[in-house]
Design an enzyme around this catalytic site. Structure first.
Site, PDB file in Angstrom:
ATOM      1  N   GLU A  77     103.963 -11.561   3.225  1.00  0.00           N
ATOM      2  CA  GLU A  77     104.937 -11.504   4.316  1.00  0.00           C
ATOM      3  C   GLU A  77     104.990 -12.811   5.117  1.00  0.00           C
ATOM      4  OE1 GLU A  77     104.765  -6.664   5.095  1.00  0.00           O
ATOM      5  OE2 GLU A  77     104.016  -8.020   6.646  1.00  0.00           O
ATOM      6  N   GLU A 130     103.409  -2.906  -0.877  1.00  0.00           N
ATOM      7  CA  GLU A 130     102.999  -2.069   0.249  1.00  0.00           C
ATOM      8  C   GLU A 130     104.076  -1.043   0.509  1.00  0.00           C
ATOM      9  OE1 GLU A 130     101.973  -3.896   3.992  1.00  0.00           O
ATOM     10  OE2 GLU A 130     100.907  -5.545   2.991  1.00  0.00           O
TER      11      GLU A 130
END
Length: 465
Positions: free
Chosen positions: A167, A365
């Protein structure tokens, strides 16, 4: 009931990070999280910092057995830059850290669990932030590459799935736009420079991996959040286009397609936000081909055309839209009423297939948050009933299966997370794990969802209405 079967060899497991699980024992350097918590503990839920975690450093053997207990065949974690590297300028490793990570990865492999390793999960060494500004600095790009090379050299015989960044937009948003990560600045131009420098660091680490002729594959993990409109009016569609361009494509395009969208560059020029760019940096971005993509997904983004005047003194993406709450949406009562939209998984898959060459990808995720009170105490059999989590996970996996049936090149699912872990300024406010962590005793308490997940992983299938 319908049975949903996934492709042979599908990866099932969980994701975590070193800083959120290992603890600080024998760590060479502080990270920005260590020093920020030390200086401003009030910014953290119940003032709990990264020293209070599940102590993987000492308990990794026990935890690998728990991974087996819930059926994992793979697991993603990260190496801590501040743990592995002794001399941050030269990349010389700490031998204690090499020994720990080697033993940890070998333990996974011996138990049939494929380790997937991420190099950077928000955990800048504090001295590099204070001395150079972290990824504000071109010098730190080079230090990151030295760190990556040390990791490849130390663990390349064990790790065949490498990830450069998890991220990468989050340190930009949190540290330079919205004040939820250190260094807590609000500066749109600096945010763009940091984002560009991270992309260069990613590209140069990929090229180092290639130049070292490492075995295996390398990619990145991005949090892709589809933007949905209030309705079909054209100005709302344009708002969603800008949100996608600024939040998703700003990293997805240069890291996967190896170029920046021209429209993004024009926006940055219009707002005087263009970063300092060298020709050799652009050449690195253009030639750093990734082997796979990881996708993190939690909630959709809802936007509408901007109606109120933009009133911040610095640039954020919201200059081009306003966030919007869907009045007819479903919401998770256990996580700040965030919207639940399983069909977003299908939309993400279609976007990768149609616009990004159907690159191999995995759901790196996906997390269903509940607080400890809503999960309740362990039942008579010693297991916590979190069936809310299982029912929602099924809905998301139905959409993923539909996408695979329609040609999506997805090869695995990792749920966030394995054991309830410390989570930045939220600390342990939200629980995501297959096991609850008792903060007083360190005990790992099983949850009902883990029993279901074991059946899913072992059969490579599940049934749902």
């Amino acid at each position: 009931m319908t049975t949903y079967t996934f492709p042979q060899g599908f990866l099932w497991g969980a994701a975590a990070s070193g800083i959120q699980t290992e603890g600080t024992k024998n760590k060479i350097h502080d990270s920005i999280w260590d020093t920020w918590h030390r200086d401003n503990p009030e910014r953290f839920f119940k003032e709990i910092g990264p020293a209070k975690v599940c102590e993987t450093y000492d308990r990794y053997q026990e935890d690998v057995q728990l991974m087996k207990q819930v059926g994992f065949n793979s697991f993603r974690t990260s190496i801590q830059w501040s743990r592995l590297i002794k001399d941050l300028e030269t990349g010389e490793p700490c031998q204690d850290a090499v020994a720990f990570y080697t033993a940890y990865f070998e333990e996974m492999i011996a138990n049939g669990i494929t380790p997937m390793v991420n190099l950077y999960h928000f955990d800048m060494p504090a001295v590099l932030q204070e001395q150079y500004g972290g990824f504000e600095s071109k010098h730190v790009i080079g230090l990151f590459v030295k760190y990556a090379e040390t990791a490849f050299k130390s663990f390349g015989h064990l790790i065949k799935h490498w990830i450069t960044f998890n991220e990468p937009i989050v340190p930009v948003e949190g540290g330079y736009l919205y004040d939820f990560h250190y260094p807590c600045k609000k500066d749109g131009k600096l945010a763009v420079q940091v984002g560009f420098n991270i992309t260069v660091a990613h590209a140069k680490a990929v090229l180092a991996f290639r130049e070292m002729a490492c075995e295996g594959h390398i990619g990145t993990v991005l949090n892709l959040t589809p933007s949905y409109t209030r309705d079909d009016r054209e100005e709302d569609k344009q708002a969603a286009h800008y949100a996608d361009l600024l939040f998703n494509r700003s990293f997805l395009d240069p890291m996967v397609l190896n170029y920046y969208p021209e429209e993004l560059c024009q926006i940055l020029k219009h707002h005087d936000l263009m970063p300092e760019v060298a020709a050799e940096e652009m050449a690195a971005i253009e030639s750093a081909k990734v082997d796979f993509l990881g996708v993190n997904y939690y909630v959709p983004r809802r936007v509408k055309a901007r109606e109120a005047e933009y009133d911040l003194s610095y640039f954020t993406p919201e200059y081009y839209f306003e966030n919007y709450i869907n009045p007819t949406g479903r919401f998770n009562p256990y996580r700040d009423n965030n919207e639940i939209l399983p069909t977003a998984i299908y939309d993400i898959a279609q976007n990768i297939k149609d616009n990004y060459g159907n690159l191999p990808w995995f759901l790196a995720e996906i997390g269903i948050a509940m607080d400890e009170a809503s999960e309740g105490e362990a039942q008579e059999d010693g297991v916590i009933d979190d069936s809310f989590r299982t029912s929602l996970m099924k809905e998301h996996l139905v959409q993923l299966h539909r996408a695979i049936d329609d040609g999506a090149n997805c090869f695995g699912v990792h749920q966030w997370t394995f054991i309830d872990n410390w989570s930045w300024t939220n600390s342990f406010k939200r629980r995501y794990g297959f096991f609850r962590l008792d903060l007083e005793t360190g005990q790992r308490i099983p949850k009902r969802h883990g029993q279901w997940f074991k059946s899913l992983a072992q059969s490579n299938s599940f049934t749902a209405d």
